[in-house]
Design a protein around this motif. Structure first.
Motif, mmCIF file in Angstrom:
data_model
loop_
_atom_site.group_PDB
_atom_site.id
_atom_site.type_symbol
_atom_site.label_atom_id
_atom_site.label_comp_id
_atom_site.label_asym_id
_atom_site.label_seq_id
_atom_site.Cartn_x
_atom_site.Cartn_y
_atom_site.Cartn_z
ATOM 1 N N SER A 19 0.824 -1.211 0.000
ATOM 2 C CA SER A 19 0.000 0.000 0.000
ATOM 3 C C SER A 19 0.860 1.265 0.000
ATOM 4 O O SER A 19 0.548 2.239 -0.695
ATOM 5 C CB SER A 19 -0.925 -0.002 1.222
ATOM 6 O OG SER A 19 -1.871 -1.037 1.138
ATOM 7 N N GLU A 20 1.945 1.255 0.779
ATOM 8 C CA GLU A 20 2.841 2.422 0.788
ATOM 9 C C GLU A 20 3.493 2.605 -0.576
ATOM 10 O O GLU A 20 3.652 3.735 -1.061
ATOM 11 C CB GLU A 20 3.902 2.266 1.870
ATOM 12 C CG GLU A 20 4.771 3.517 2.013
ATOM 13 C CD GLU A 20 5.818 3.393 3.108
ATOM 14 O OE1 GLU A 20 6.606 4.352 3.277
ATOM 15 O OE2 GLU A 20 5.868 2.342 3.778
ATOM 16 N N ARG A 38 2.194 1.796 -3.376
ATOM 17 C CA ARG A 38 1.165 2.339 -4.254
ATOM 18 C C ARG A 38 1.088 3.857 -4.144
ATOM 19 O O ARG A 38 0.869 4.565 -5.131
ATOM 20 C CB ARG A 38 -0.183 1.708 -3.898
ATOM 21 C CG ARG A 38 -1.331 2.250 -4.738
ATOM 22 C CD ARG A 38 -2.653 2.005 -4.063
ATOM 23 N NE ARG A 38 -3.708 2.748 -4.756
ATOM 24 C CZ ARG A 38 -4.785 3.228 -4.171
ATOM 25 N NH1 ARG A 38 -4.966 3.071 -2.878
ATOM 26 N NH2 ARG A 38 -5.689 3.888 -4.865
ATOM 27 N N GLU A 39 1.270 4.357 -2.954
ATOM 28 C CA GLU A 39 1.154 5.791 -2.728
ATOM 29 C C GLU A 39 2.401 6.557 -3.174
ATOM 30 O O GLU A 39 2.309 7.709 -3.607
ATOM 31 C CB GLU A 39 0.899 6.066 -1.243
ATOM 32 C CG GLU A 39 -0.417 5.506 -0.728
ATOM 33 C CD GLU A 39 -1.612 6.130 -1.415
ATOM 34 O OE1 GLU A 39 -1.553 7.325 -1.752
ATOM 35 O OE2 GLU A 39 -2.617 5.408 -1.625
ATOM 36 N N ARG A 40 3.580 5.934 -3.116
ATOM 37 C CA ARG A 40 4.820 6.699 -3.270
ATOM 38 C C ARG A 40 5.650 6.354 -4.506
ATOM 39 O O ARG A 40 6.526 7.149 -4.887
ATOM 40 C CB ARG A 40 5.693 6.502 -2.023
ATOM 41 C CG ARG A 40 5.101 7.086 -0.744
ATOM 42 C CD ARG A 40 6.000 6.822 0.444
ATOM 43 N NE ARG A 40 7.389 7.237 0.190
ATOM 44 C CZ ARG A 40 8.416 6.937 0.992
ATOM 45 N NH1 ARG A 40 8.207 6.215 2.083
ATOM 46 N NH2 ARG A 40 9.634 7.348 0.691
ATOM 47 N N ARG A 63 6.436 4.889 -8.603
ATOM 48 C CA ARG A 63 5.992 4.635 -9.974
ATOM 49 C C ARG A 63 6.428 3.212 -10.319
ATOM 50 O O ARG A 63 7.618 2.926 -10.389
ATOM 51 C CB ARG A 63 6.616 5.615 -10.967
ATOM 52 C CG ARG A 63 6.285 7.064 -10.712
ATOM 53 C CD ARG A 63 6.853 7.946 -11.820
ATOM 54 N NE ARG A 63 5.969 7.996 -12.990
ATOM 55 C CZ ARG A 63 6.245 7.469 -14.163
ATOM 56 N NH1 ARG A 63 7.372 6.808 -14.361
ATOM 57 N NH2 ARG A 63 5.398 7.582 -15.169
ATOM 58 N N ALA A 86 -4.123 1.575 -9.646
ATOM 59 C CA ALA A 86 -3.148 2.111 -8.702
ATOM 60 C C ALA A 86 -2.293 3.213 -9.326
ATOM 61 O O ALA A 86 -1.425 3.782 -8.659
ATOM 62 C CB ALA A 86 -2.243 0.994 -8.198
ATOM 63 N N TRP A 95 -0.277 2.612 -11.813
ATOM 64 C CA TRP A 95 0.946 1.951 -12.249
ATOM 65 C C TRP A 95 0.862 1.558 -13.721
ATOM 66 O O TRP A 95 -0.197 1.630 -14.334
ATOM 67 C CB TRP A 95 1.206 0.718 -11.392
ATOM 68 C CG TRP A 95 1.592 1.041 -9.967
ATOM 69 C CD1 TRP A 95 1.792 2.280 -9.428
ATOM 70 C CD2 TRP A 95 1.805 0.102 -8.908
ATOM 71 N NE1 TRP A 95 2.134 2.167 -8.100
ATOM 72 C CE2 TRP A 95 2.147 0.844 -7.748
ATOM 73 C CE3 TRP A 95 1.748 -1.286 -8.817
ATOM 74 C CZ2 TRP A 95 2.432 0.235 -6.531
ATOM 75 C CZ3 TRP A 95 2.026 -1.895 -7.600
ATOM 76 C CH2 TRP A 95 2.364 -1.137 -6.475
ATOM 77 N N GLY A 130 -5.586 -1.620 -0.864
ATOM 78 C CA GLY A 130 -5.939 -0.199 -0.930
ATOM 79 C C GLY A 130 -6.815 0.161 -2.095
ATOM 80 O O GLY A 130 -7.300 1.277 -2.185
ATOM 81 N N LEU A 131 -7.047 -0.799 -3.022
ATOM 82 C CA LEU A 131 -7.911 -0.506 -4.163
ATOM 83 C C LEU A 131 -9.327 -0.944 -3.846
ATOM 84 O O LEU A 131 -9.559 -1.891 -3.117
ATOM 85 C CB LEU A 131 -7.404 -1.239 -5.412
ATOM 86 C CG LEU A 131 -6.005 -0.853 -5.891
ATOM 87 C CD1 LEU A 131 -5.723 -1.534 -7.214
ATOM 88 C CD2 LEU A 131 -5.862 0.655 -6.041
#
Length: 421
Positions: free
Chosen positions: A107-108, A110-112, A114, A141, A143, A419-420
């Protein structure tokens, strides 16, 4: 370490990273993360590592472990946020949930970060519907998606439109055989896709200046190989770099193939007897050439998948990357090598007769909808449309692929990234 179970339980995997370089500027655009087992053990190499995990049924969990430990290393390094990180995903992981202890790391990331998820044609042919779900989840996400080892197997070219990759990775073998006809066909097909989609072409296995020159002639703009650096721990800093772009993903379309094609092409009526030559003509496009296409067809009911049809489809399946037949009452393998999809009587596809062909250099679709006549079978009427427009055919094929199930039974629905929604 006693066995592979202990290795996985302890998450005892080490990531190493190989740079991806902009061929025009020499700047690093990102890194590919590669997994290594504990040094000095039988599982040090990735092939041995995943082979052992596969034998005990924990390949999917190991795949999540490898990606998570790579993300952890990248997050701790706190490098330039515009760098792109390539990670591999095994087919089994598409339908397996992320272990609870690894969820926060993913999840982290995904947030930070590429991230580009690499997939292979082996995985795509094994689980077409899972492919679409997995790529949709990855792109949700923010990506990207890469198709790996393109050119190593003719199947990769036919399946490329279904992945719709942001990055096409040319197999390293092409650099060593630049003058062979197979190489020329692969390069031409990839160039056409890249020109139409805006995808990046990446050449793998660049080891010399000569390889670099060949890669450029093949249309590659990004390179990877020992010439730029071997797999190693992350550096403390990176040289001048350029950002790797992502392309516009395909939009989700819940229509059937008839709905897709019928919205763009004139729909007329004809009898089954008159449509049969069109159907056979499209099947004939799936010849025994060096780059066989994908063939998918809807038969309404199993009785229309006749013994003669089974012989034709089995012959095509012997060299095609994917042949699928859908209908009410069809078996999982209605003919040798043919992927079956059993439809429910109330499925919207039950009323359709579709034949769709997608290859590197050809695309065609016959879509037809039963108007509900009685009487002899050969006199039944259909509203139909025929198209050779590549974009339309691929959209119709992608819509149909949602019904094509995995080869292995008993798998769950594809898991989303943590997180999705």
């Amino acid at each position: 370490m006693r066995d592979i179970h202990e290795l996985i339980d302890r998450r005892a995997v080490t990531p190493v990273f190989q740079p991806l370089v902009d061929l025009a500027t020499g700047g690093v655009v990102g890194y590919e993360a590669l997994a290594r087992g504990p040094a000095g053990t039988a599982w040090e190499s990735p092939a041995a590592l995943f082979g052992a995990a596969r034998e005990v049924g924990r390949e999917a969990e190991l795949d999540w472990v490898c990606r998570a430990v790579a993300f952890r290393a990248v997050l701790r390094a706190d490098l330039d946020p515009s760098l792109t990180w390539f990670v591999n995903m095994e087919p089994a992981a598409w339908r397996a949930g992320c272990p609870d202890d690894l969820g926060p790391l993913v999840s982290e990331a995904r947030e930070r970060l590429r991230v580009v998820t690499e997939m292979t044609e082996r995985a795509i042919a094994r689980d077409p519907s899972g492919l679409l779900a997995a790529t949709a989840s990855v792109r949700a996400a923010g990506w990207g998606v890469a198709l790996d080892d393109v050119g190593a197997d003719p199947a990769s070219l036919a399946l490329m439109p279904f992945v719709h990759p942001d990055v096409v990775k040319l197999d390293m073998g092409l650099l060593h055989r630049p003058d062979e006809p197979h190489t020329a066909r692969v390069v031409a097909a990839v160039a056409a896709y890249a020109e139409a989609s805006g995808a990046v072409v990446l050449a793998e296995g660049i080891e010399t200046a000569a390889h670099l020159a060949v890669a450029r002639t093949m249309g590659a703009t990004v390179g990877q190989g020992w010439y730029f650096g071997r797999p190693a721990p992350l550096p403390s800093r990176t040289p001048a770099r350029a950002e790797l772009p992502f392309i516009e993903p395909p939009r989700r379309d819940d229509r059937t193939p008839f709905g897709v094609v019928g919205a763009r092409r004139p729909v007329t009526r004809s009898t089954k007897e008159l449509l049969m030559p069109m159907s056979r003509h499209l099947e004939a496009l799936c010849g025994t050439g060096s780059q066989p296409p994908v063939l998918m067809a809807c038969f309404q009911d199993a009785r229309h998948f006749t013994p003669a049809t089974a012989v034709r489809f089995a012959r095509i399946a012997a060299h095609s990357p994917l042949v699928a037949a859908l209908g009410v009452g069809l078996d999982d393998e209605p003919a040798p090598g043919v992927r079956g999809a059993r439809l429910a009587p109330d499925d919207p596809l039950h009323g359709e007769w579709n034949v769709i062909v997608v290859g590197p250099h050809q695309a065609a679709a016959l879509v037809a909808r039963d108007v509900g006549d009685g009487g002899p079978d050969h006199e039944r009427r259909f509203g139909f449309a025929l198209t050779h427009d590549r974009t339309t055919v691929i959209e119709a094929a992608r819509s149909l692929m949602r019904w094509v199930t995995p080869t292995a039974a008993g798998v769950r629905e594809p898991a989303q990234l943590p997180g999705l929604v």
